[in-house]
Motif scaffolding. Structure first.
Motif, PDB file in Angstrom:
ATOM      1  N   PRO A 229       0.849  -1.201   0.000  1.00 24.89           N
ATOM      2  CA  PRO A 229       0.000   0.000   0.000  1.00 24.89           C
ATOM      3  C   PRO A 229       0.877   1.241   0.000  1.00 24.89           C
ATOM      4  CG  PRO A 229       0.048  -0.993   2.187  1.00 24.89           C
ATOM      5  CD  PRO A 229       0.788  -1.931   1.280  1.00 24.89           C
ATOM      6  N   THR A 231       2.385   4.947   0.437  1.00 25.14           N
ATOM      7  CA  THR A 231       2.174   6.066   1.352  1.00 25.14           C
ATOM      8  C   THR A 231       2.281   7.406   0.640  1.00 25.14           C
ATOM      9  OG1 THR A 231       4.524   6.108   1.944  1.00 25.14           O
ATOM     10  CG2 THR A 231       3.063   4.754   3.312  1.00 25.14           C
ATOM     11  N   PRO A 290      -3.770   8.476   0.522  1.00 25.19           N
ATOM     12  CA  PRO A 290      -3.452   7.041   0.545  1.00 25.19           C
ATOM     13  C   PRO A 290      -4.702   6.165   0.576  1.00 25.19           C
ATOM     14  CG  PRO A 290      -1.975   8.221   2.003  1.00 25.19           C
ATOM     15  CD  PRO A 290      -3.033   9.205   1.579  1.00 25.19           C
ATOM     16  N   VAL A 291      -5.766   6.625   1.254  1.00 21.84           N
ATOM     17  CA  VAL A 291      -7.017   5.871   1.257  1.00 21.84           C
ATOM     18  C   VAL A 291      -7.619   5.827  -0.141  1.00 21.84           C
ATOM     19  CG1 VAL A 291      -9.401   5.878   2.095  1.00 21.84           C
ATOM     20  CG2 VAL A 291      -7.514   6.268   3.695  1.00 21.84           C
ATOM     21  N   ASN A 294      -5.696   3.427  -2.161  1.00 23.67           N
ATOM     22  CA  ASN A 294      -5.907   2.068  -1.683  1.00 23.67           C
ATOM     23  C   ASN A 294      -7.207   1.475  -2.199  1.00 23.67           C
ATOM     24  OD1 ASN A 294      -5.128  -0.136   0.326  1.00 23.67           O
ATOM     25  ND2 ASN A 294      -7.174   0.405   1.044  1.00 23.67           N
ATOM     26  N   ARG A 295      -8.223   2.301  -2.356  1.00 23.99           N
ATOM     27  CA  ARG A 295      -9.491   1.788  -2.896  1.00 23.99           C
ATOM     28  C   ARG A 295      -9.309   1.232  -4.304  1.00 23.99           C
ATOM     29  NH1 ARG A 295     -12.470   7.137  -0.791  1.00 23.99           N
ATOM     30  NH2 ARG A 295     -12.895   6.474   1.371  1.00 23.99           N
ATOM     31  N   ARG A 298      -6.456  -2.111  -3.698  1.00 19.35           N
ATOM     32  CA  ARG A 298      -6.616  -3.127  -2.652  1.00 19.35           C
ATOM     33  C   ARG A 298      -6.653  -4.541  -3.207  1.00 19.35           C
ATOM     34  NH1 ARG A 298     -11.178  -3.038   2.216  1.00 19.35           N
ATOM     35  NH2 ARG A 298     -10.615  -5.054   3.134  1.00 19.35           N
ATOM     36  N   ARG A 301      -3.154  -5.979  -3.580  1.00 18.97           N
ATOM     37  CA  ARG A 301      -2.237  -5.818  -2.443  1.00 18.97           C
ATOM     38  C   ARG A 301      -1.815  -7.191  -1.913  1.00 18.97           C
ATOM     39  NH1 ARG A 301      -5.344  -2.998   1.530  1.00 18.97           N
ATOM     40  NH2 ARG A 301      -5.774  -4.937   2.646  1.00 18.97           N
ATOM     41  N   GLY A 331      -3.322  -3.277   5.772  1.00 24.40           N
ATOM     42  CA  GLY A 331      -4.679  -2.809   5.480  1.00 24.40           C
ATOM     43  C   GLY A 331      -5.053  -1.531   6.197  1.00 24.40           C
ATOM     44  N   PHE A 333      -5.046   1.500   5.356  1.00 24.50           N
ATOM     45  CA  PHE A 333      -5.762   2.488   4.563  1.00 24.50           C
ATOM     46  C   PHE A 333      -7.112   1.970   4.069  1.00 24.50           C
ATOM     47  CE2 PHE A 333      -1.208   3.768   3.552  1.00 24.50           C
ATOM     48  CZ  PHE A 333      -1.190   4.761   4.516  1.00 24.50           C
ATOM     49  N   ASP A 334      -7.503   0.775   4.511  1.00 25.45           N
ATOM     50  CA  ASP A 334      -8.820   0.255   4.163  1.00 25.45           C
ATOM     51  C   ASP A 334      -9.904   1.029   4.907  1.00 25.45           C
ATOM     52  OD1 ASP A 334      -7.531  -1.630   2.651  1.00 25.45           O
ATOM     53  OD2 ASP A 334      -7.864  -3.298   4.046  1.00 25.45           O
ATOM     54  N   SER A 337     -10.655  -0.618   8.242  1.00 24.04           N
ATOM     55  CA  SER A 337      -9.515  -0.958   9.083  1.00 24.04           C
ATOM     56  C   SER A 337      -9.719  -0.492  10.524  1.00 24.04           C
ATOM     57  CB  SER A 337      -8.243  -0.320   8.523  1.00 24.04           C
ATOM     58  OG  SER A 337      -7.160  -0.456   9.421  1.00 24.04           O
TER      59      SER A 337
END
Length: 358
Positions: A229, A231, A290-291, A294-295, A298, A301, A331, A333-334, A337
């Motif tokens: 993931p 940053t 970052p979120v 991540n979407r 993911r 990952r 995870g 940034f899920d 989480s």
């Protein structure tokens, strides 16, 4: 670090947290060595075995370009054959390009450069080059080039840095590239356990502090089986974009935020999540960019990377990432989480996570 003594205590951690909030490129003194949070840049790439020499020479050229940009700061280099450290420029090191020609396909080509004479300490400027040997099915393992540099240098030279990144991507056609902040790995191989202790201690306090250890991450079935993931800066290669089953336009549409920079290259996208890397203290909330990335990422990952890179022993008083913590950290940034704690994320505490299976 002994099996009976703790490397750090809560005062050490609290002091380091306060220092990092003031300046993200900060070292902590352990007496006979120092470990530091530092900006980093790592390229992970594969190569055609038929062109292994060209790949090795390309690595050397990449390093030369970065060394020129840094202003030739090195004091120590390792011998390409014995791996022993020598003063930089020593005749004992020989000619690097000649060593590349002497190193066959089935042997690793490894050479390191650092401005830190203490092999146990994190460097301020360094380059670690590793060309993975081709041995049967292992030809898909990643080779890597990892760079460390001063934060102030990056702030003063960000355009030069970005041009170097893009030119290197075009040359190496890497599978993955990452940049941000991480604890710097010293030249001495055995110091990874100490670095991993700080990785774990600080992970609860900074969403943006990455952990980057090529030797532990690039061997199958680790990083080649899934991405990290990001940053901040990362390369979404066409290799991994195609695994997502999306187009280049889809990438741009998903990351359509004025704070996100996307450079479209012939082999993928170089992406920066904001104008500069950030440590993101957890009390400031989960970072938006970052979120957002991540979407998109993911599904590709890696669920359980090797974040430590060295074994632990029974009764070890130094906490490092275990398997369940690794999964939760990857995870973080899920949207669902609970890292670092449900309370900090504003969630109702639930059952302890099951230890995942590799």
């Amino acid at each position: 670090m002994s099996a009976s003594d703790s490397l750090i205590n809560q005062d050490d951690v609290s002091g380091m947290i306060a220092d990092l909030k003031r300046w993200p490129n900060t070292a902590v003194d352990h007496g006979d060595f120092e470990l530091a949070s530092t900006p980093y840049l790592t390229f992970y790439f594969t190569y055609d075995p038929e062109h292994y020499l060209a790949a090795t020479l390309d690595m050397i050229d990449v390093h030369g370009s970065f060394e020129n940009a840094l202003g030739h700061p090195y004091l120590i280099a390792t011998h390409p054959d014995s791996e022993r450290p020598h003063p930089y420029g020593s005749k004992r090191l020989g000619d690097l390009r000649e060593w590349a020609r002497k190193t066959p396909l089935d042997q690793a080509f490894a050479v390191n450069f650092t401005d830190e004479k203490n092999y146990k300490s994190s460097p301020t400027h360094s380059a670690y080059l590793w060309r993975e040997p081709t041995l049967g099915e292992r030809h898909q393992c990643y080779s890597s080039i990892q760079f460390y540099y001063r934060w102030q240098w990056w702030l003063d030279n960000r355009d030069i840095w970005r041009r170097f990144v893009i030119e290197t991507i075009e040359l190496l056609k890497p599978a993955q590239v990452y940049s941000g902040f991480a604890m710097g790995n010293p030249l001495e191989f055995g110091m990874r356990a100490e670095v991993a202790t700080w990785d774990r201690a600080l992970a609860n306090h900074f969403y943006g502090l990455d952990t980057d250890y090529p030797f532990g991450m690039m061997f199958s079935p680790d990083l080649p089986s899934g991405i990290r993931p990001p940053t901040w800066g990362f390369f979404l290669s066409d290799i991994w974009r195609e695994k997502l089953g999306i187009s280049r336009d889809d990438v741009a549409a998903h990351l359509a935020d004025p704070r996100v920079r996307i450079d479209t290259l012939h082999c993928g996208h170089w992406i920066e999540l904001g104008p500069q890397p950030e440590l993101y203290p957890v009390e400031n909330g989960v970072p938006e960019l970052p979120v957002l990335a991540n979407r998109l990422l993911r599904r590709i990952r890696h669920p359980l990377l090797d974040l430590v890179g060295s074994g632990e022993w029974d009764g070890d008083p130094n906490e490092r990432f275990n398997r369940s913590d690794t999964q939760r950290w990857l995870g973080r940034f899920d949207d669902d989480s609970d890292w670092p704690t449900p309370e900090i994320r504003g969630r109702t505490p639930g059952a302890a996570p099951h230890e995942p299976t590799r």
